[in-house]
Design a protein around this motif. Structure first.
Motif, PDB file in Angstrom:
ATOM      1  N   ILE A 168     -81.753 -15.597  -7.300  1.00 18.58           N
ATOM      2  CA  ILE A 168     -81.298 -16.439  -6.194  1.00 18.58           C
ATOM      3  C   ILE A 168     -82.480 -17.105  -5.492  1.00 18.58           C
ATOM      4  CG2 ILE A 168     -80.157 -16.394  -3.934  1.00 18.58           C
ATOM      5  CD1 ILE A 168     -78.226 -14.348  -5.137  1.00 18.58           C
ATOM      6  N   ARG A 169     -83.561 -16.377  -5.323  1.00 19.39           N
ATOM      7  CA  ARG A 169     -84.744 -16.951  -4.674  1.00 19.39           C
ATOM      8  C   ARG A 169     -85.327 -18.086  -5.506  1.00 19.39           C
ATOM      9  NH1 ARG A 169     -89.862 -16.193  -5.714  1.00 19.39           N
ATOM     10  NH2 ARG A 169     -89.469 -14.312  -6.919  1.00 19.39           N
ATOM     11  N   ARG A 170     -85.507 -17.853  -6.802  1.00 22.79           N
ATOM     12  CA  ARG A 170     -86.084 -18.878  -7.678  1.00 22.79           C
ATOM     13  C   ARG A 170     -85.155 -20.088  -7.820  1.00 22.79           C
ATOM     14  NH1 ARG A 170     -90.319 -17.552 -11.158  1.00 22.79           N
ATOM     15  NH2 ARG A 170     -91.043 -15.416 -10.955  1.00 22.79           N
ATOM     16  N   GLU A 174     -84.477 -21.399 -17.247  1.00 21.23           N
ATOM     17  CA  GLU A 174     -85.822 -20.981 -16.865  1.00 21.23           C
ATOM     18  C   GLU A 174     -85.790 -19.941 -15.740  1.00 21.23           C
ATOM     19  OE1 GLU A 174     -88.571 -21.832 -18.445  1.00 21.23           O
ATOM     20  OE2 GLU A 174     -87.432 -23.093 -19.813  1.00 21.23           O
ATOM     21  N   THR A 175     -84.893 -20.113 -14.794  1.00 14.88           N
ATOM     22  CA  THR A 175     -84.786 -19.164 -13.684  1.00 14.88           C
ATOM     23  C   THR A 175     -84.305 -17.806 -14.172  1.00 14.88           C
ATOM     24  OG1 THR A 175     -84.301 -20.980 -12.193  1.00 14.88           O
ATOM     25  CG2 THR A 175     -83.745 -18.792 -11.421  1.00 14.88           C
ATOM     26  N   GLU A 190     -78.291 -31.789 -17.215  1.00 13.57           N
ATOM     27  CA  GLU A 190     -79.496 -31.316 -17.896  1.00 13.57           C
ATOM     28  C   GLU A 190     -80.422 -30.577 -16.930  1.00 13.57           C
ATOM     29  OE1 GLU A 190     -83.163 -33.158 -20.529  1.00 13.57           O
ATOM     30  OE2 GLU A 190     -81.437 -34.392 -20.037  1.00 13.57           O
ATOM     31  N   HIS A 191     -80.570 -31.090 -15.717  1.00  9.13           N
ATOM     32  CA  HIS A 191     -81.393 -30.414 -14.713  1.00  9.13           C
ATOM     33  C   HIS A 191     -80.834 -29.035 -14.382  1.00  9.13           C
ATOM     34  CE1 HIS A 191     -82.323 -29.427 -10.463  1.00  9.13           C
ATOM     35  NE2 HIS A 191     -83.543 -29.754 -10.846  1.00  9.13           N
ATOM     36  N   ASN A 192     -79.520 -28.957 -14.189  1.00  7.86           N
ATOM     37  CA  ASN A 192     -78.903 -27.671 -13.867  1.00  7.86           C
ATOM     38  C   ASN A 192     -79.066 -26.666 -15.000  1.00  7.86           C
ATOM     39  OD1 ASN A 192     -78.096 -28.775 -11.457  1.00  7.86           O
ATOM     40  ND2 ASN A 192     -75.943 -28.927 -12.003  1.00  7.86           N
ATOM     41  N   MET A 205     -85.463 -12.203 -15.167  1.00 10.97           N
ATOM     42  CA  MET A 205     -85.353 -11.020 -16.030  1.00 10.97           C
ATOM     43  C   MET A 205     -86.725 -10.400 -16.281  1.00 10.97           C
ATOM     44  SD  MET A 205     -82.420 -12.041 -18.783  1.00 10.97           S
ATOM     45  CE  MET A 205     -82.137 -10.415 -19.453  1.00 10.97           C
ATOM     46  N   ILE A 206     -87.734 -11.221 -16.461  1.00  8.18           N
ATOM     47  CA  ILE A 206     -89.086 -10.684 -16.658  1.00  8.18           C
ATOM     48  C   ILE A 206     -89.585 -10.026 -15.375  1.00  8.18           C
ATOM     49  CG2 ILE A 206     -91.482 -11.373 -17.086  1.00  8.18           C
ATOM     50  CD1 ILE A 206     -90.348 -13.419 -19.090  1.00  8.18           C
ATOM     51  N   ASP A 207     -89.292 -10.621 -14.216  1.00  3.92           N
ATOM     52  CA  ASP A 207     -89.691 -10.011 -12.942  1.00  3.92           C
ATOM     53  C   ASP A 207     -88.971  -8.690 -12.690  1.00  3.92           C
ATOM     54  OD1 ASP A 207     -91.451 -11.992 -12.379  1.00  3.92           O
ATOM     55  OD2 ASP A 207     -90.158 -13.033 -10.936  1.00  3.92           O
ATOM     56  N   ALA A 208     -87.743  -8.553 -13.170  1.00  4.76           N
ATOM     57  CA  ALA A 208     -86.954  -7.341 -12.932  1.00  4.76           C
ATOM     58  C   ALA A 208     -87.185  -6.269 -13.997  1.00  4.76           C
ATOM     59  CB  ALA A 208     -85.471  -7.691 -12.874  1.00  4.76           C
TER      60      ALA A 208
END
Length: 134
Positions: free
Chosen positions: A73-75, A40-41, A32-34, A46-49
């Motif tokens: 990858i950073r997030r 979310e990442t 679930e965490h993954n 996608m919004i940042d790009a």
């Protein structure tokens, strides 16, 4: 004497049940965490790009591929669990219309029995399309 064997059997059954519940709970929480981290990442990357220049010039919704991979990858690295080893496979990044396909593989070591390590491979795959309301 017969009653004492029944008591030992019930105690052992209880211990085995608690161990199995703990194992499945740990695996479920990891999965679930993954998945939530992946979802979310991906959305945030996608919004940042998002390419605002192309949108203002032509009205097309487009993302920049290199920017997406870098941000993803950073997030992901900021929030990933350090106790696991991850493999990130980015299969498909379409810039126009914005679509990505990502697979995250993680290895979870659950227990060691009789000098034998039990590993579980958890795979999470996500296909995402960026939707922007008009």
């Amino acid at each position: 004497m017969k009653e004492s064997y029944w008591m030992i059997f019930i105690v052992m059954l209880g211990v085995i049940t608690i161990v199995l519940i703990n194992l499945f709970q740990t695996l479920t929480n990891t999965d679930e965490h993954n998945y939530n981290l992946l979802k979310e990442t991906t959305e945030a990357a996608m919004i940042d790009a998002f390419d605002l220049g192309t949108y203002t010039a032509t009205g097309n919704i487009r993302i920049d591929r290199e920017k997406f991979v870098e941000n993803f990858i950073r997030r992901f690295a900021e929030d990933a669990s350090l106790a696991q080893e991850y493999t990130i496979e980015i299969y498909d990044v379409h810039e126009l219309p914005p679509k990505v396909s990502i697979l995250i593989k993680s290895k979870h070591t659950a227990a060691a029995l009789n000098n034998e390590i039990i590993d579980f491979n958890i795979w999470n795959r996500l296909d995402a399309i960026l939707e922007v309301p008009y």
